[in-house]
Design an enzyme around this catalytic site. Structure first.
Site, PDB file in Angstrom:
ATOM      1  CB  CYS A   2      -0.926   0.085   1.199  1.00 44.39           C
ATOM      2  SG  CYS A   2      -2.021  -1.292   1.370  1.00 44.39           S
ATOM      3  NE  ARG A  27       4.710   1.555   0.064  1.00 43.23           N
ATOM      4  CZ  ARG A  27       5.652   1.284   0.956  1.00 43.23           C
ATOM      5  NH1 ARG A  27       6.885   1.600   0.693  1.00 43.23           N
ATOM      6  NH2 ARG A  27       5.364   0.724   2.099  1.00 43.23           N
ATOM      7  CD1 TRP A  74      -0.287  -5.989  -3.285  1.00 41.72           C
ATOM      8  CD2 TRP A  74      -0.615  -6.739  -1.200  1.00 41.72           C
ATOM      9  NE1 TRP A  74       0.027  -7.326  -3.263  1.00 41.72           N
ATOM     10  CE2 TRP A  74      -0.166  -7.811  -2.004  1.00 41.72           C
ATOM     11  CE3 TRP A  74      -0.901  -6.985   0.141  1.00 41.72           C
ATOM     12  CZ2 TRP A  74       0.023  -9.090  -1.504  1.00 41.72           C
ATOM     13  CZ3 TRP A  74      -0.715  -8.272   0.638  1.00 41.72           C
ATOM     14  CH2 TRP A  74      -0.258  -9.308  -0.183  1.00 41.72           C
ATOM     15  CG  ASN A 100       0.365   2.266   3.812  1.00 43.90           C
ATOM     16  OD1 ASN A 100      -0.725   2.373   3.287  1.00 43.90           O
ATOM     17  ND2 ASN A 100       1.456   2.839   3.336  1.00 43.90           N
ATOM     18  N   GLY A 101      -0.589  -1.234   6.613  1.00 43.72           N
ATOM     19  CA  GLY A 101      -0.304  -2.167   7.703  1.00 43.72           C
ATOM     20  C   GLY A 101      -1.513  -3.056   7.948  1.00 43.72           C
ATOM     21  CD  GLU A 487      17.214 -12.461  -8.301  1.00 41.38           C
ATOM     22  OE1 GLU A 487      16.721 -13.058  -7.333  1.00 41.38           O
ATOM     23  OE2 GLU A 487      16.780 -11.363  -8.700  1.00 41.38           O
ATOM     24  CE  LYS A 491      13.754 -10.467 -10.317  1.00 43.25           C
ATOM     25  NZ  LYS A 491      14.537 -10.118  -9.176  1.00 43.25           N
ATOM     26  CD  GLU A 494       9.875 -10.695  -8.939  1.00 44.72           C
ATOM     27  OE1 GLU A 494      11.092 -10.569  -8.911  1.00 44.72           O
ATOM     28  OE2 GLU A 494       9.131 -10.215  -8.071  1.00 44.72           O
ATOM     29  CG  HIS A 510      20.024 -36.843  -6.379  1.00 43.47           C
ATOM     30  ND1 HIS A 510      20.486 -38.070  -5.966  1.00 43.47           N
ATOM     31  CD2 HIS A 510      21.113 -36.132  -6.751  1.00 43.47           C
ATOM     32  CE1 HIS A 510      21.809 -38.092  -6.063  1.00 43.47           C
ATOM     33  NE2 HIS A 510      22.203 -36.922  -6.541  1.00 43.47           N
ATOM     34  CE  LYS A 607      11.453  -2.356  -5.515  1.00 42.46           C
ATOM     35  NZ  LYS A 607      12.165  -3.356  -6.321  1.00 42.46           N
TER      36      LYS A 607
HETATM   37  C1  AGP Z   1      12.359  -9.263  -6.061  1.00 45.20           C
HETATM   38  O1  AGP Z   1      12.248  -9.181  -7.423  1.00 45.20           O
HETATM   39  C2  AGP Z   1      11.128  -9.333  -5.313  1.00 45.20           C
HETATM   40  N1  AGP Z   1      10.207  -8.348  -5.679  1.00 45.20           N
HETATM   41  C3  AGP Z   1      11.218  -9.657  -3.827  1.00 45.20           C
HETATM   42  O2  AGP Z   1      11.663 -10.971  -3.750  1.00 45.20           O
HETATM   43  C4  AGP Z   1      12.105  -8.762  -2.916  1.00 45.20           C
HETATM   44  O3  AGP Z   1      13.440  -8.930  -3.217  1.00 45.20           O
HETATM   45  C5  AGP Z   1      11.807  -9.130  -1.446  1.00 45.20           C
HETATM   46  O4  AGP Z   1      10.465  -8.862  -1.174  1.00 45.20           O
HETATM   47  C6  AGP Z   1      12.700  -8.419  -0.458  1.00 45.20           C
HETATM   48  O5  AGP Z   1      12.505  -7.037  -0.507  1.00 45.20           O
HETATM   49  P1  AGP Z   1      13.501  -6.060   0.233  1.00 45.20           P
HETATM   50  O6  AGP Z   1      14.828  -6.197  -0.429  1.00 45.20           O
HETATM   51  O7  AGP Z   1      12.911  -4.691   0.023  1.00 45.20           O
HETATM   52  O8  AGP Z   1      13.542  -6.477   1.664  1.00 45.20           O
END
Ligand code: AGP
Length: 612
Positions: A2, A27, A74, A100-101, A487, A491, A494, A510, A607
């Site tokens: 949010c 956000r 969100w 927010n929260g 990683e 990517k 997501e 395995h 984010k």
């Molecule tokens: C990365 O592409 C993601 N959006 C997510 O995994 C992110 O890295 C994770 O939420 C951690 O966020 P931060 O680095 O702000 O703590």
């Protein structure tokens, strides 16, 4: 999760709130709304979906108010809908709140308020807050600051996390804000002041910020800002100048923030290195004062983080172990915090977080502190919650990262932790100088080598075109290449919504190899000369079973039958992830574009994850 923004000043509030919301959409983006005080009444406009829907509401442009609050959501409690969108008002339309929260005890509070005659329109946890404020306002016993006291009484009842912005038609000259475990910054202007959940929302208007602390209140007026502690005792607060310029949070001609941020990596790495690392000199961090005596007592290091930041931690583990000979454990913050980890004052805990606001990482940090460990934060956001909680902080200085998918923050985190490992090794005097000097030289060469990898974008784009309709992909690697595979796989999931898995290449036999069938895409990262032969054998095993192969490598390979090869420059194994991850970032980007998806705002994600 949010985004919220508030404005009070000598200008029309709505355009400023809208701009703020647009820059905060990363956000959360399932509904949006604003509340302003117009003709002595609170006017709320909100809608399901993106800020664009809110902007299109009839009459929103004609609001002349100079005070207001706004929110992009969100969803946690209550599905994305107009009713559940913020701001929420009390039953008498006197107070409006954005939040927010999460309010964990909202059921109890709802019951209490229902008994007092209040009713509820939404399914949110937030709606109890304006009604509680109204209740305490009516039942307050003090004439002094009744609005602030009512907010404080309401907040005293809340359990959970919150960053609140409150306006009232009874006090149209102020916005009251308070936070706990959720970020809130106040921007100071001339004859105008701002509040937001995140700096980029108001960066176009000011660079002077107050960073609110947990349980701290602020009363924001056009020309004054007053700060109060949890007992409502007024205090003064230092202002912080934030160096980011507003254009660094804009697209600057790129189609998407993610692409811009991928291309910014030569520069973001330069900024991360800064003056900390020079050839022939010890690596230095202004904000650290670790001594040999202290580091000698450390018998383990924990690196704790989430998502991409945790993947950076995995790469960092290898650097710290190899250079400093201290055992390192890497843990997911949401697991670490609940498994009673064995840590004490001989443990150093490193927390990596781009945003510095991730709820699980913050909680994991507080846990380690309570057990006596020293804590070090690696973050990109100055003054973020994690940095304020940690004993030490080092910043990545990668510049604002807006796209939900983290790219430049990851590469900056990797280089920073590698520099930290060099710094520790120099203090401990445990590694040959020539080894450290060679690594330093490789780090300094990174920006130029990243540029060379970015030149391969067209090759990656072609491959993306061939595979974007697929449903499953696999990523393989060994050692740090495996961590890059993880990683790359994250990517891809997501932003392109393609199912993918990353495996340590040696694990394939395995179990996972059962998934390999004709035409399936397997992407392998091959940069470690000692493990090349082993990984090539694993690739042959999938080729035999019909897989289509893409290999990202810095090795000179001959007599290989791979379908596609992306060659990248050679560098030290400890930092090769910084180069090998870039084709994977580009691949997920181009696949997402080919599928016509919203690269910067992938579905269901936000984010910074400020709730558990
Ligand atoms: C990365 O592409 C993601 N959006 C997510 O995994 C992110 O890295 C994770 O939420 C951690 O966020 P931060 O680095 O702000 O703590």
């Amino acid at each position: 999760m949010c985004g919220s923004v508030g404005y009070i000043g000598d200008k029309q509030a709505t355009p400023i709130l809208m701009n703020g919301l647009l820059s905060l959409e990363y956000r959360g983006y399932d509904s949006a709304g604003i509340a302003v005080i117009e003709n002595n009444e609170i006017t709320v406009m909100k809608d399901k979906g993106r800020v664009a829907n809110l902007k299109a509401i009839d009459g929103i442009d004609t609001l002349t108010s100079q005070v207001g609050i706004a929110h992009t959501r969100w969803a946690t409690h209550g599905k994305p809908s107009k009713e559940n969108a913020h701001p929420h008002v009390d039953n008498h339309n006197q107070f409006a709140v954005v939040h927010n929260g999460i309010i964990e005890n909202y059921h109890e509070l709802k019951e209490f308020l229902t008994q007092k005659g209040y009713h509820f329109i939404s399914q949110t946890d937030t709606e109890v807050i304006p009604n509680l404020i109204d209740y305490y306002y009516k039942n307050g016993i003090s004439d002094e600051d009744p609005f602030l006291r009512a907010v404080k009484s309401a907040v005293d009842n809340l359990k959970g996390s919150y960053a609140l912005e409150v306006i009232s038609k009874l006090f149209p000259d102020r916005i009251i804000v308070v936070r706990k475990d959720s970020p809130l910054v106040i921007g100071k202007g001339k004859k105008e002041n701002f509040v937001a959940s995140d700096i980029p929302a108001i960066l176009a208007y000011t660079k002077d910020f107050y960073l609110l602390d947990d349980y701290e209140y602020a009363v924001i007026k056009q020309d004054e800002i007053h700060f109060y502690d949890n007992t409502l005792l007024e205090h003064s607060k230092a202002i912080k100048n934030i160096e980011w310029d507003a254009t660094s949070a804009e697209k600057n001609g790129y189609e998407d923030y993610m692409l811009k941020e991928i291309y910014e990596q030569p520069n973001s790495i330069r900024e991360t290195i800064g003056s900390r690392l020079k050839l022939g000199e010890p690596c230095s961090f202004d904000d650290l004062d670790f001594t040999k005596e202290y580091l000698d007592t450390i018998h383990q290091i924990y690196i704790v983080a989430c998502g991409t930041a945790m993947h950076a931690g995995l790469v960092g583990k290898t650097a710290l172990e190899r250079l400093c000979h201290i055992p390192v454990q890497v843990d997911i913050a949401s697991e670490f915090r609940y498994r009673d980890p064995i840590i004490d004052e001989k443990t150093l805990c490193i927390y990596i977080s781009q945003s510095g606001e991730t709820a699980d990482t913050l909680a994991a940090l507080k846990l380690a502190k309570s057990k006596g460990a020293k804590t070090l934060a690696i973050s990109n956001v100055i003054g973020s919650s994690i940095t304020r909680e940690a004993d030490y902080t080092i910043y990545t200085h990668a510049g604002p990262e807006i796209a939900v998918a983290s790219t430049k923050a990851y590469t900056s985190q990797v280089v920073l932790i590698c520099m930290l490992a060099i710094h520790f090794a120099e203090i401990l005097d445990c590694k040959q100088e020539s080894v450290l000097e060679n690594l330093k030289s490789d780090i300094l060469d990174l920006p130029t080598k990243i540029e060379a990898v970015l030149d391969k974008a067209e090759e990656v784009q072609k491959f993306a075109k061939k595979v974007y309709t697929e449903h499953d992909m696999y990523f393989l690697g060994r050692g740090t290449d495996y961590h890059v595979a993880m990683e790359g796989s994250l990517k891809l999931k997501e932003i392109s919504y393609i199912h993918s898995e990353a495996y340590a290449a040696g694990e394939l036999k395995h179990g996972p190899i059962a998934l390999i069938e004709n035409g399936i895409t397997v992407i392998t990262i091959l940069t470690n000369p000692d493990l090349v032969e082993k990984s090539i054998s694993n690739i042959q095993e999938v080729i035999t079973r019909g897989a289509k192969t893409l290999v990202v490598t810095n090795q000179k390979l001959s007599n290989v039958n791979f379908d596609y090869v992306i060659n990248i420059p050679e560098t030290n194994e400890l930092i090769s992830p910084i180069l090998s991850v870039i084709p994977l970032q580009l691949l997920s980007y181009y696949i997402s574009k080919n599928k016509g998806l919203d690269v910067d705002k992938p579905r269901n994600l936000a984010k910074s994850v400020t709730v558990e």
